[in-house]
Design a protein around this motif. Sequence first.
Motif, PDB file in Angstrom:
ATOM      1  N   HIS A   4      -1.035  18.328 -15.474  1.00 60.87           N
ATOM      2  CA  HIS A   4      -0.329  17.442 -14.555  1.00 60.87           C
ATOM      3  C   HIS A   4      -0.139  18.143 -13.228  1.00 60.87           C
ATOM      4  O   HIS A   4       0.158  19.328 -13.171  1.00 60.87           O
ATOM      5  N   ARG A   5      -0.303  17.370 -12.161  1.00 61.38           N
ATOM      6  CA  ARG A   5      -0.066  17.930 -10.838  1.00 61.38           C
ATOM      7  C   ARG A   5       1.431  17.943 -10.569  1.00 61.38           C
ATOM      8  O   ARG A   5       2.156  17.062 -11.015  1.00 61.38           O
ATOM      9  N   THR A   6       1.868  18.919  -9.845  1.00 58.60           N
ATOM     10  CA  THR A   6       3.264  18.973  -9.430  1.00 58.60           C
ATOM     11  C   THR A   6       3.300  18.871  -7.915  1.00 58.60           C
ATOM     12  O   THR A   6       2.424  19.384  -7.224  1.00 58.60           O
ATOM     13  N   LEU A  26       3.241  -0.248  -1.277  1.00 62.14           N
ATOM     14  CA  LEU A  26       3.199   0.751  -2.337  1.00 62.14           C
ATOM     15  C   LEU A  26       1.759   1.088  -2.694  1.00 62.14           C
ATOM     16  O   LEU A  26       1.405   2.262  -2.884  1.00 62.14           O
ATOM     17  N   HIS A  27       0.919   0.062  -2.745  1.00 62.71           N
ATOM     18  CA  HIS A  27      -0.486   0.262  -3.086  1.00 62.71           C
ATOM     19  C   HIS A  27      -1.191   1.111  -2.026  1.00 62.71           C
ATOM     20  O   HIS A  27      -1.944   2.037  -2.352  1.00 62.71           O
ATOM     21  N   GLY A  28      -0.967   0.798  -0.763  1.00 64.72           N
ATOM     22  CA  GLY A  28      -1.598   1.553   0.325  1.00 64.72           C
ATOM     23  C   GLY A  28      -1.120   2.994   0.370  1.00 64.72           C
ATOM     24  O   GLY A  28      -1.906   3.921   0.608  1.00 64.72           O
ATOM     25  N   HIS A  33      -2.414   8.755  -0.432  1.00 66.92           N
ATOM     26  CA  HIS A  33      -2.028  10.097  -0.887  1.00 66.92           C
ATOM     27  C   HIS A  33      -2.572  10.442  -2.274  1.00 66.92           C
ATOM     28  O   HIS A  33      -2.267  11.503  -2.798  1.00 66.92           O
ATOM     29  N   ASP A  34      -3.345   9.526  -2.864  1.00 67.46           N
ATOM     30  CA  ASP A  34      -3.941   9.741  -4.189  1.00 67.46           C
ATOM     31  C   ASP A  34      -2.874  10.061  -5.236  1.00 67.46           C
ATOM     32  O   ASP A  34      -2.937  11.059  -5.933  1.00 67.46           O
ATOM     33  N   VAL A  35      -1.878   9.174  -5.288  1.00 69.02           N
ATOM     34  CA  VAL A  35      -0.761   9.317  -6.219  1.00 69.02           C
ATOM     35  C   VAL A  35      -0.580   7.978  -6.925  1.00 69.02           C
ATOM     36  O   VAL A  35      -0.799   6.915  -6.342  1.00 69.02           O
ATOM     37  N   CYS A  36      -0.173   8.022  -8.167  1.00 68.40           N
ATOM     38  CA  CYS A  36       0.050   6.805  -8.942  1.00 68.40           C
ATOM     39  C   CYS A  36       1.217   5.998  -8.356  1.00 68.40           C
ATOM     40  O   CYS A  36       2.229   6.557  -7.924  1.00 68.40           O
ATOM     41  N   ARG A  37       1.065   4.667  -8.339  1.00 65.90           N
ATOM     42  CA  ARG A  37       2.131   3.807  -7.798  1.00 65.90           C
ATOM     43  C   ARG A  37       3.424   3.940  -8.585  1.00 65.90           C
ATOM     44  O   ARG A  37       4.514   3.954  -8.009  1.00 65.90           O
ATOM     45  N   ASN A  38       3.316   4.039  -9.904  1.00 63.61           N
ATOM     46  CA  ASN A  38       4.530   4.168 -10.713  1.00 63.61           C
ATOM     47  C   ASN A  38       5.269   5.462 -10.406  1.00 63.61           C
ATOM     48  O   ASN A  38       6.496   5.508 -10.441  1.00 63.61           O
ATOM     49  N   LEU A  39       4.529   6.495 -10.104  1.00 60.97           N
ATOM     50  CA  LEU A  39       5.145   7.761  -9.750  1.00 60.97           C
ATOM     51  C   LEU A  39       5.927   7.629  -8.447  1.00 60.97           C
ATOM     52  O   LEU A  39       7.049   8.145  -8.328  1.00 60.97           O
ATOM     53  N   ILE A  40       5.370   6.904  -7.500  1.00 59.88           N
ATOM     54  CA  ILE A  40       6.087   6.679  -6.233  1.00 59.88           C
ATOM     55  C   ILE A  40       7.348   5.862  -6.488  1.00 59.88           C
ATOM     56  O   ILE A  40       8.405   6.136  -5.905  1.00 59.88           O
ATOM     57  N   ARG A  41       7.272   4.879  -7.379  1.00 59.49           N
ATOM     58  CA  ARG A  41       8.474   4.092  -7.721  1.00 59.49           C
ATOM     59  C   ARG A  41       9.568   4.992  -8.298  1.00 59.49           C
ATOM     60  O   ARG A  41      10.749   4.856  -7.965  1.00 59.49           O
ATOM     61  N   ILE A  42       9.173   5.891  -9.169  1.00 55.96           N
ATOM     62  CA  ILE A  42      10.142   6.826  -9.771  1.00 55.96           C
ATOM     63  C   ILE A  42      10.751   7.700  -8.681  1.00 55.96           C
ATOM     64  O   ILE A  42      11.965   7.932  -8.653  1.00 55.96           O
TER      65      ILE A  42
END
Length: 117
Positions: A4-6, A26-28, A33-42
């Motif tokens: 997992h990336r940190t 959120l999608h853009g 940034h090549d990060v999962c949308r759910n991770l950004i929500r968290i």
Amino acid sequence: MARHRTYPIAFKRQLAQEFLAGGTSLHGLARRHDVCRNLIRIWVEKYEKGEFDDEAEAANLLELYEARIAALERMVGRLALENELLKGASATSRRPSAATPSVVTGPAVFPSPKDAV
């Protein structure tokens, strides 16, 4: 196995602020940034709870240092134990200086006759 990336807290804080500012979707943001949308929500939820302030970052860094110190202390303990074990083994395996170092013991070997083939 994939690791997992940190991400640093400053990066998480920046993405949460960008999303909350409403400049991008959120999608853009996730795609850029090549990060999962759910991770950004968290991360946004944690940012809203105040978990990404400077004190949290210092506490996170302190946890990392404490974990590293604990790992190093375990390693020092293991190496000290191994060192004592090796010292004891070398002290018990020393031969007296008067003993012959040869493995073969017994009567002297007689030379064979010169005309023996």
